[in-house]
Scaffold this active site. Structure first.
Site, PDB file in Angstrom:
ATOM      1  N   LYS A  41      47.261 156.784  85.942  1.00 28.74           N
ATOM      2  CA  LYS A  41      48.039 157.944  85.505  1.00 28.74           C
ATOM      3  C   LYS A  41      47.101 159.139  85.366  1.00 28.74           C
ATOM      4  CE  LYS A  41      49.611 158.538  81.107  1.00 28.74           C
ATOM      5  NZ  LYS A  41      49.345 159.935  80.739  1.00 28.74           N
TER       6      LYS A  41
ATOM      7  N   ASP B 115      51.429 162.615  85.746  1.00 27.69           N
ATOM      8  CA  ASP B 115      52.139 162.775  84.470  1.00 27.69           C
ATOM      9  C   ASP B 115      51.980 164.212  83.975  1.00 27.69           C
ATOM     10  OD1 ASP B 115      53.287 162.316  81.952  1.00 27.69           O
ATOM     11  OD2 ASP B 115      51.444 161.475  81.126  1.00 27.69           O
TER      12      ASP B 115
ATOM     13  N   LYS C 186      54.825 166.164  83.348  1.00 23.91           N
ATOM     14  CA  LYS C 186      56.017 166.448  82.524  1.00 23.91           C
ATOM     15  C   LYS C 186      56.561 167.851  82.773  1.00 23.91           C
ATOM     16  CE  LYS C 186      54.441 163.457  78.712  1.00 23.91           C
ATOM     17  NZ  LYS C 186      53.032 163.194  79.066  1.00 23.91           N
TER      18      LYS C 186
ATOM     19  N   HIS D 230      58.740 171.038  83.005  1.00 25.41           N
ATOM     20  CA  HIS D 230      59.882 171.517  82.213  1.00 25.41           C
ATOM     21  C   HIS D 230      60.014 173.013  82.477  1.00 25.41           C
ATOM     22  CE1 HIS D 230      62.042 171.393  78.023  1.00 25.41           C
ATOM     23  NE2 HIS D 230      62.778 171.924  78.976  1.00 25.41           N
ATOM     24  N   ASP D 231      60.943 173.373  83.366  1.00 34.23           N
ATOM     25  CA  ASP D 231      61.096 174.780  83.743  1.00 34.23           C
ATOM     26  C   ASP D 231      62.477 174.928  84.381  1.00 34.23           C
ATOM     27  OD1 ASP D 231      60.499 177.477  84.539  1.00 34.23           O
ATOM     28  OD2 ASP D 231      58.379 176.946  84.658  1.00 34.23           O
ATOM     29  N   ILE D 232      62.752 176.079  84.975  1.00 35.41           N
ATOM     30  CA  ILE D 232      64.066 176.261  85.612  1.00 35.41           C
ATOM     31  C   ILE D 232      64.151 175.360  86.854  1.00 35.41           C
ATOM     32  CG2 ILE D 232      64.398 178.606  84.725  1.00 35.41           C
ATOM     33  CD1 ILE D 232      63.525 179.665  87.485  1.00 35.41           C
TER      34      ILE D 232
ATOM     35  N   THR E 185      61.962 176.130  90.004  1.00 34.63           N
ATOM     36  CA  THR E 185      60.512 175.942  89.831  1.00 34.63           C
ATOM     37  C   THR E 185      60.149 174.461  89.792  1.00 34.63           C
ATOM     38  OG1 THR E 185      60.459 178.006  88.599  1.00 34.63           O
ATOM     39  CG2 THR E 185      58.569 176.555  88.341  1.00 34.63           C
TER      40      THR E 185
ATOM     41  N   THR F 299      57.223 160.889  72.017  1.00 33.14           N
ATOM     42  CA  THR F 299      57.066 159.942  70.898  1.00 33.14           C
ATOM     43  C   THR F 299      56.361 160.595  69.698  1.00 33.14           C
ATOM     44  OG1 THR F 299      55.159 159.109  72.080  1.00 33.14           O
ATOM     45  CG2 THR F 299      57.133 157.770  72.158  1.00 33.14           C
TER      46      THR F 299
ATOM     47  N   ARG G 169      49.299 148.296  72.970  1.00 31.28           N
ATOM     48  CA  ARG G 169      47.984 147.886  72.476  1.00 31.28           C
ATOM     49  C   ARG G 169      47.857 146.370  72.520  1.00 31.28           C
ATOM     50  NH1 ARG G 169      46.716 152.007  73.482  1.00 31.28           N
ATOM     51  NH2 ARG G 169      45.825 153.697  72.282  1.00 31.28           N
TER      52      ARG G 169
ATOM     53  N   ARG H  43      42.984 154.191  76.465  1.00 33.27           N
ATOM     54  CA  ARG H  43      41.676 153.958  75.836  1.00 33.27           C
ATOM     55  C   ARG H  43      41.232 152.494  75.756  1.00 33.27           C
ATOM     56  NH1 ARG H  43      43.371 157.794  71.095  1.00 33.27           N
ATOM     57  NH2 ARG H  43      45.347 156.988  71.882  1.00 33.27           N
TER      58      ARG H  43
HETATM   59  O1  C5P Z   1      44.836 155.727  75.199  1.00 29.99           O
HETATM   60  P1  C5P Z   1      46.291 155.392  75.130  1.00 29.99           P
HETATM   61  O2  C5P Z   1      46.635 153.994  75.591  1.00 29.99           O
HETATM   62  O3  C5P Z   1      46.921 155.723  73.791  1.00 29.99           O
HETATM   63  O4  C5P Z   1      46.944 156.374  76.203  1.00 29.99           O
HETATM   64  C1  C5P Z   1      48.317 156.439  76.445  1.00 29.99           C
HETATM   65  C2  C5P Z   1      48.600 157.448  77.503  1.00 29.99           C
HETATM   66  O5  C5P Z   1      50.019 157.589  77.608  1.00 29.99           O
HETATM   67  C3  C5P Z   1      48.061 158.841  77.203  1.00 29.99           C
HETATM   68  O6  C5P Z   1      47.747 159.444  78.456  1.00 29.99           O
HETATM   69  C4  C5P Z   1      49.218 159.543  76.548  1.00 29.99           C
HETATM   70  O7  C5P Z   1      49.192 160.934  76.756  1.00 29.99           O
HETATM   71  C5  C5P Z   1      50.389 158.913  77.298  1.00 29.99           C
HETATM   72  N1  C5P Z   1      51.660 158.968  76.610  1.00 29.99           N
HETATM   73  C6  C5P Z   1      51.860 158.422  75.359  1.00 29.99           C
HETATM   74  N2  C5P Z   1      53.094 158.513  74.769  1.00 29.99           N
HETATM   75  C7  C5P Z   1      54.094 159.122  75.408  1.00 29.99           C
HETATM   76  C8  C5P Z   1      53.904 159.657  76.673  1.00 29.99           C
HETATM   77  C9  C5P Z   1      52.655 159.555  77.256  1.00 29.99           C
HETATM   78  O8  C5P Z   1      50.961 157.832  74.775  1.00 29.99           O
HETATM   79  N3  C5P Z   1      55.279 159.181  74.850  1.00 29.99           N
END
Ligand code: C5P
Length: 237
Positions: A34, A61, A63, A65-67, A70, A125, A186, A216
């Site tokens: 991503k 990724d 995201k 968000h526009d007209i 665009t 989120t 996680r 991460r």
């Molecule tokens: O490091 P980690 O596993 O938390 O990364 C999650 C990835 O998913 C990040 O790039 C974060 O911006 C993205 N993300 C998220 N929650 C969302 C949408 C995207 O954690 N609702």
């Protein structure tokens, strides 16, 4: 779908070199990587092209968000870059999503390539009900997320991004073919860090996620490929 077709790793780094080094390590362990705003703003479209040239698929990724006009042009450019998946905000509305969906389809047909998957972010989120109220949305979060997911499907989108908390609900309501991409995942052997509504890889898949996004715990691991394999093993079980 096997575990390898489920894992997307977030390349949340700031240089092309770090991104390509990670891709070399992760190639073969993930379905895609991503690329989000951080890496894209640092390196531009060339990093997307370089990763794809390296044989790794890209979920862009950004995201949008526009007209409608665009956004449809932005996803058209993403299609030309050859991405595997790209996203827009469902709050941009039905017309915007529909135009984006048509634009991706037409361009992919013209280029004779597989259509990139176009998915929508429903409610970030990071927003809770209090934050939503402040921007004028009074409804309960789950109902709002479902409403936007249905709107995305009606507009011709392939799926949504959803937190682990909403995955089962969306899967139940929108059927088995709708793509659900779930971040906030996680493995049991890592820290939650700043993610709040987390699930393990196996739980997210069990709840109906099509793809899980992990950042991460993989990219900061001393052995990223080993961490990815541990996650694949967890999913497989
Ligand atoms: O490091 P980690 O596993 O938390 O990364 C999650 C990835 O998913 C990040 O790039 C974060 O911006 C993205 N993300 C998220 N929650 C969302 C949408 C995207 O954690 N609702």
């Amino acid at each position: 779908m096997g575990p390898k077709n489920r894992l997307i790793v977030a390349l949340d780094v700031d240089t092309q070199k770090k991104a390509l080094d990670l891709c070399d390590k992760l190639k073969g362990e993930v379905v895609a990587v991503k690329i989000g705003s951080e890496l894209f703003s640092s390196c531009g479209p060339s990093v997307v092209e370089a990763v794809i040239k390296n044989g790794v698929k890209v979920f862009l990724d950004l995201k949008f968000h526009d007209i409608p006009n665009t956004v449809s042009k932005a996803v058209l450019s993403a299609t030309r870059l050859g991405v595997f998946m790209v996203n827009v905000h469902a709050l941009g509305g039905y017309e915007m999503m529909k135009k984006a969906s048509e634009s991706v389809m037409i361009e992919a047909q013209r280029m004779k390539i597989e259509k990139p998957k176009l998915i929508a972010v429903t409610i970030l989120t990071s927003m809770d009900e209090k934050a939503l109220k402040k921007v004028g949305i009074d409804d309960n979060i789950n109902r709002e997320v479902l409403r936007l997911a249905v709107l995305a499907k009606d507009a011709g989108l392939d799926g949504v991004v959803a937190s682990p908390k909403e995955t089962a609900l969306i899967r139940q309501k929108l059927g088995k073919d709708f793509i659900i991409v779930t971040p906030g995942v996680r493995p049991t052997w890592t820290e939650a860090q700043d993610q709040k509504r987390i699930a393990t890889p196996a739980d997210a898949i069990r709840d109906g996620a099509s793809f899980i996004v992990v950042g991460r715990p993989v990219i900061e691991a001393p052995d990223p490929a080993g961490a990815a394999r541990r996650i694949l093993k967890e999913i497989g079980q």
